[in-house]
Structure formats: C-alpha cells, structure tokens
Design a protein around this motif. Structure first.
Motif, PDB file in Angstrom:
ATOM      1  N   ARG A 170      15.869  -3.845  46.910  1.00 45.46           N
ATOM      2  CA  ARG A 170      16.422  -3.088  48.037  1.00 45.46           C
ATOM      3  C   ARG A 170      17.205  -3.974  49.005  1.00 45.46           C
ATOM      4  NH1 ARG A 170      11.987  -0.317  51.319  1.00 45.46           N
ATOM      5  NH2 ARG A 170      13.833   0.586  52.331  1.00 45.46           N
ATOM      6  N   ALA A 171      17.203  -5.283  48.769  1.00 47.60           N
ATOM      7  CA  ALA A 171      17.838  -6.243  49.684  1.00 47.60           C
ATOM      8  C   ALA A 171      17.233  -6.146  51.088  1.00 47.60           C
ATOM      9  CB  ALA A 171      19.352  -6.042  49.728  1.00 47.60           C
ATOM     10  N   VAL A 172      15.901  -5.998  51.132  1.00 47.20           N
ATOM     11  CA  VAL A 172      15.183  -6.056  52.407  1.00 47.20           C
ATOM     12  C   VAL A 172      15.001  -7.520  52.757  1.00 47.20           C
ATOM     13  CG1 VAL A 172      13.003  -5.553  53.578  1.00 47.20           C
ATOM     14  CG2 VAL A 172      14.040  -3.845  52.067  1.00 47.20           C
ATOM     15  N   VAL A 173      15.673  -7.962  53.802  1.00 50.85           N
ATOM     16  CA  VAL A 173      15.696  -9.374  54.185  1.00 50.85           C
ATOM     17  C   VAL A 173      15.493  -9.499  55.690  1.00 50.85           C
ATOM     18  CG1 VAL A 173      17.235  -9.942  52.265  1.00 50.85           C
ATOM     19  CG2 VAL A 173      18.208  -9.440  54.517  1.00 50.85           C
ATOM     20  N   VAL A 174      15.177 -10.691  56.126  1.00 51.29           N
ATOM     21  CA  VAL A 174      15.125 -11.004  57.550  1.00 51.29           C
ATOM     22  C   VAL A 174      16.515 -11.468  57.978  1.00 51.29           C
ATOM     23  CG1 VAL A 174      14.048 -12.406  59.348  1.00 51.29           C
ATOM     24  CG2 VAL A 174      12.704 -11.697  57.362  1.00 51.29           C
ATOM     25  N   HIS A 175      17.043 -10.860  59.028  1.00 55.47           N
ATOM     26  CA  HIS A 175      18.361 -11.252  59.546  1.00 55.47           C
ATOM     27  C   HIS A 175      18.445 -10.908  61.027  1.00 55.47           C
ATOM     28  CE1 HIS A 175      19.903  -7.114  59.848  1.00 55.47           C
ATOM     29  NE2 HIS A 175      19.377  -6.890  58.641  1.00 55.47           N
ATOM     30  N   GLY A 176      19.446 -11.418  61.675  1.00 55.92           N
ATOM     31  CA  GLY A 176      19.687 -11.092  63.074  1.00 55.92           C
ATOM     32  C   GLY A 176      20.573  -9.869  63.194  1.00 55.92           C
ATOM     33  N   ALA A 177      20.478  -9.166  64.332  1.00 56.61           N
ATOM     34  CA  ALA A 177      21.320  -7.992  64.568  1.00 56.61           C
ATOM     35  C   ALA A 177      21.485  -7.784  66.069  1.00 56.61           C
ATOM     36  CB  ALA A 177      20.716  -6.757  63.921  1.00 56.61           C
ATOM     37  N   GLU A 178      22.692  -7.401  66.481  1.00 57.05           N
ATOM     38  CA  GLU A 178      22.976  -7.208  67.901  1.00 57.05           C
ATOM     39  C   GLU A 178      22.210  -6.044  68.502  1.00 57.05           C
ATOM     40  OE1 GLU A 178      27.165  -6.890  68.374  1.00 57.05           O
ATOM     41  OE2 GLU A 178      27.561  -9.001  67.842  1.00 57.05           O
ATOM     42  N   TYR A 179      21.791  -5.089  67.659  1.00 59.53           N
ATOM     43  CA  TYR A 179      21.064  -3.930  68.183  1.00 59.53           C
ATOM     44  C   TYR A 179      19.591  -4.235  68.438  1.00 59.53           C
ATOM     45  CZ  TYR A 179      20.152  -3.487  63.118  1.00 59.53           C
ATOM     46  OH  TYR A 179      19.826  -3.730  61.805  1.00 59.53           O
ATOM     47  N   VAL A 180      19.175  -5.469  68.179  1.00 55.80           N
ATOM     48  CA  VAL A 180      17.797  -5.884  68.470  1.00 55.80           C
ATOM     49  C   VAL A 180      17.819  -6.703  69.753  1.00 55.80           C
ATOM     50  CG1 VAL A 180      15.713  -6.971  67.562  1.00 55.80           C
ATOM     51  CG2 VAL A 180      17.357  -5.934  65.989  1.00 55.80           C
ATOM     52  N   SER A 181      17.756  -6.002  70.868  1.00 57.79           N
ATOM     53  CA  SER A 181      17.849  -6.669  72.168  1.00 57.79           C
ATOM     54  C   SER A 181      17.300  -5.764  73.254  1.00 57.79           C
ATOM     55  CB  SER A 181      19.310  -7.011  72.495  1.00 57.79           C
ATOM     56  OG  SER A 181      20.047  -5.816  72.743  1.00 57.79           O
ATOM     57  N   GLN A 182      16.895  -6.358  74.352  1.00 54.69           N
ATOM     58  CA  GLN A 182      16.423  -5.580  75.496  1.00 54.69           C
ATOM     59  C   GLN A 182      17.563  -4.797  76.126  1.00 54.69           C
ATOM     60  OE1 GLN A 182      13.553  -4.785  76.400  1.00 54.69           O
ATOM     61  NE2 GLN A 182      12.238  -6.236  75.315  1.00 54.69           N
ATOM     62  N   ASP A 183      18.797  -5.295  76.029  1.00 58.09           N
ATOM     63  CA  ASP A 183      19.947  -4.535  76.528  1.00 58.09           C
ATOM     64  C   ASP A 183      20.066  -3.208  75.787  1.00 58.09           C
ATOM     65  OD1 ASP A 183      20.660  -6.385  78.425  1.00 58.09           O
ATOM     66  OD2 ASP A 183      22.180  -7.364  77.178  1.00 58.09           O
ATOM     67  N   PHE A 184      19.890  -3.234  74.467  1.00 55.47           N
ATOM     68  CA  PHE A 184      19.955  -2.005  73.674  1.00 55.47           C
ATOM     69  C   PHE A 184      18.828  -1.060  74.093  1.00 55.47           C
ATOM     70  CE2 PHE A 184      19.571   0.913  70.218  1.00 55.47           C
ATOM     71  CZ  PHE A 184      20.828   0.994  69.642  1.00 55.47           C
ATOM     72  N   PRO A 201      16.355 -10.436  67.001  1.00 54.93           N
ATOM     73  CA  PRO A 201      17.393 -10.747  67.986  1.00 54.93           C
ATOM     74  C   PRO A 201      18.289 -11.883  67.475  1.00 54.93           C
ATOM     75  CG  PRO A 201      15.255 -10.554  69.058  1.00 54.93           C
ATOM     76  CD  PRO A 201      14.990 -10.553  67.583  1.00 54.93           C
ATOM     77  N   THR A 202      19.588 -11.738  67.649  1.00 55.56           N
ATOM     78  CA  THR A 202      20.529 -12.716  67.093  1.00 55.56           C
ATOM     79  C   THR A 202      20.293 -14.121  67.644  1.00 55.56           C
ATOM     80  OG1 THR A 202      22.138 -12.044  68.787  1.00 55.56           O
ATOM     81  CG2 THR A 202      22.339 -11.036  66.613  1.00 55.56           C
ATOM     82  N   GLU A 203      19.890 -14.221  68.915  1.00 58.42           N
ATOM     83  CA  GLU A 203      19.731 -15.542  69.524  1.00 58.42           C
ATOM     84  C   GLU A 203      18.485 -16.270  69.019  1.00 58.42           C
ATOM     85  OE1 GLU A 203      17.751 -12.632  72.404  1.00 58.42           O
ATOM     86  OE2 GLU A 203      19.521 -12.679  71.087  1.00 58.42           O
ATOM     87  N   GLN A 204      17.585 -15.558  68.343  1.00 58.24           N
ATOM     88  CA  GLN A 204      16.360 -16.174  67.840  1.00 58.24           C
ATOM     89  C   GLN A 204      16.275 -16.194  66.320  1.00 58.24           C
ATOM     90  OE1 GLN A 204      13.687 -13.525  70.232  1.00 58.24           O
ATOM     91  NE2 GLN A 204      12.666 -15.436  70.750  1.00 58.24           N
ATOM     92  N   SER A 205      17.104 -15.421  65.656  1.00 64.53           N
ATOM     93  CA  SER A 205      16.917 -15.214  64.221  1.00 64.53           C
ATOM     94  C   SER A 205      16.995 -16.504  63.409  1.00 64.53           C
ATOM     95  CB  SER A 205      17.934 -14.194  63.691  1.00 64.53           C
ATOM     96  OG  SER A 205      19.262 -14.650  63.892  1.00 64.53           O
TER      97      SER A 205
END
Length: 254
Positions: A170-184, A201-205
């Motif tokens: 399924r290509a389930v992987v760990v990655h960063g994404a901009e929609y993972v944030s407190q701003d969102f 979160p992109t800044e921690q991924s």
C-alpha cells in the motif's frame, strides 16, 4: 493502571519469591520473577522518560513493550527505539512518542496524521486493504529510507496479519506533510489527513525518520471502540526474552 499500582504489583511478587532458596526456580516461579522485573522496568521507563506529563497511558506503553520484546525474540527488532502512536487520542493532540529504551528517554512527542477514510478529528475505522485510504493498526518494523515526493521517507513492514501486513504493498510510509501542524488544527479544527500514512510535521520528520530507521518498532494503538488482537501481545512469550536482555537469572536470589 497507574505507576503506583505497577509498583505495588511488582513488590508483592518479589516478596513472594524472597523466601525461596537460591536454586533454579520452577517455571512458574521463574515467570513470576520475570514478571516482577518487567513491571519494574515498565515503571522505570514510564517515570524516567516523564511520560505521564505527556498523556501517554501506561497500559499503552506496556502493550508496546510486550510487542517489542516478542519481535526482538525473533531477531526482528534491532534498535532499542520504540515509537508509539495512540489512535485513541484526538488528532489535535500530540499522539506520537519516540522513546529510547536504553536511556529511558523521550526523544520526540508530536503530531501524527491518520488516513482520510479513518475519520475526521478522531480515528474511527482502520483497514489493511489497498486503496482504502485508511490507517492500519498494530506493530511495524522500520526499514530503509528513500527520497520521495514528500522528501525523506521511511518504508514500513507491517507485522500483524489482517491488520497492517499490506503496508509495503500500500506504500504506507512515514513522511512529512504540511497539513500536519498546529496551524492546520487552528484553521480546520482538526489535523490534516493522509492516504493512510503516519505523516509527521515537516520540521520534525527528517530527524524522527533518522532516529527510528533500520529495524526499530512502531506500535499503533487502537481506539477503545476498535477490536485489535495480536500474537505479539503474548506476555508469557515476551517475559523470558525481556529477562535475557536484562541479564535476569531464573535462579531466585541471583
């Protein structure tokens, strides 16, 4: 179950064993000795990593540790790093923990997304099926990294048949994404959602991926309303492996 109750249970078992001679204990006594040491190890980890303040339930950590030692018994867990995702918590909250078991130290505590069809604010439904765009529960082993459309990403091997064994396909992987944030979260009232990946979160991924890659364990806890059963949660099988890893002898008094 609170740390105090863990300490009490462990102490009672230890006291019951104290009167036995320094000889190889019967299987049941040895298992009780291992259990007491395991519960004490659990409390030391929970307290040492200051996990109560982060909202991690001690029973969730307990299950994650049982699975970790069972996977280790099969030569599958190569790093003393344990990642926990608690899908019983709101996506508005930090619900991913990365713990260094050797140092009993919390390395990361942050947001993590669930799949689009798993739920809105809360994770409700899960799937192991390709195309479901739902998250999967259970135990994973981390594999190698690669550069994908989300930058540095981490492949996963699902270890629970029927729950997450199709993670690679399924290509389930760990990655960063901009929609993972407190701003969102502030804008939408919930976290953004993935296609089933545990997005960070992109800044921690990148830092998290580098810390957990190459044979560490991830455990995704089910919400209370969701049924999840796994052979990796066999406590009796995990205890001897734990005891060997800690150098605990089956000889009472040693």
């Amino acid at each position: 179950m609170t740390p105090a109750r863990f300490f009490t249970a462990s102490l009672l078992v230890v006291l019951a064993l104290c009167g036995q001679p320094a000889a190889a204990a019967p299987p049941q006594a040895a298992q009780a000795r291992y259990l007491a040491a395991f519960e004490q190890h659990l409390v030391r980890t929970y307290v040492g990593a200051r996990l109560a303040a982060t909202g991690l339930d001690a029973t969730v950590l307990r299950k994650a540790l049982i699975g970790y030692y069972n996977l280790r018994s099969k030569g599958l867990a190569h790093k003393p790093i344990l990642t926990i995702i608690d899908f019983g918590r709101s996506s508005r909250l930090n619900r991913l923990w990365v713990i260094d078991l050797d140092r009993q130290k919390l390395l990361f505590h942050t947001l993590v997304a669930h799949g689009k069809n798993t739920g809105a604010e809360f994770a409700r439904t899960f799937s192991n099926r390709a195309g479901s765009e739902q998250s999967s529960l259970g135990f994973y082993l981390t594999q190698q990294t690669y550069q994908g459309k989300h930058g540095l990403s981490l492949k996963l091997r699902g270890m629970d048949e029927h729950y997450n064994s199709n993670a690679n396909a399924r290509a389930v992987v760990v990655h960063g994404a901009e929609y993972v944030s407190q701003d969102f979260v502030r804008q939408h009232g919930r976290l953004g959602r993935s296609q089933g990946c545990p997005a960070l979160p992109t800044e921690q991924s990148a830092a998290i991926i580098k810390a957990i890659k190459g044979g560490s364990v991830i455990y995704a806890e089910a919400p209370p309303s969701t049924s999840y059963q796994s052979g990796w949660l066999n406590l009796d099988a995990a205890l001897p492996v734990f005891a060997r890893s800690q150098g605990i002898s089956p000889v009472v008094g040693q």
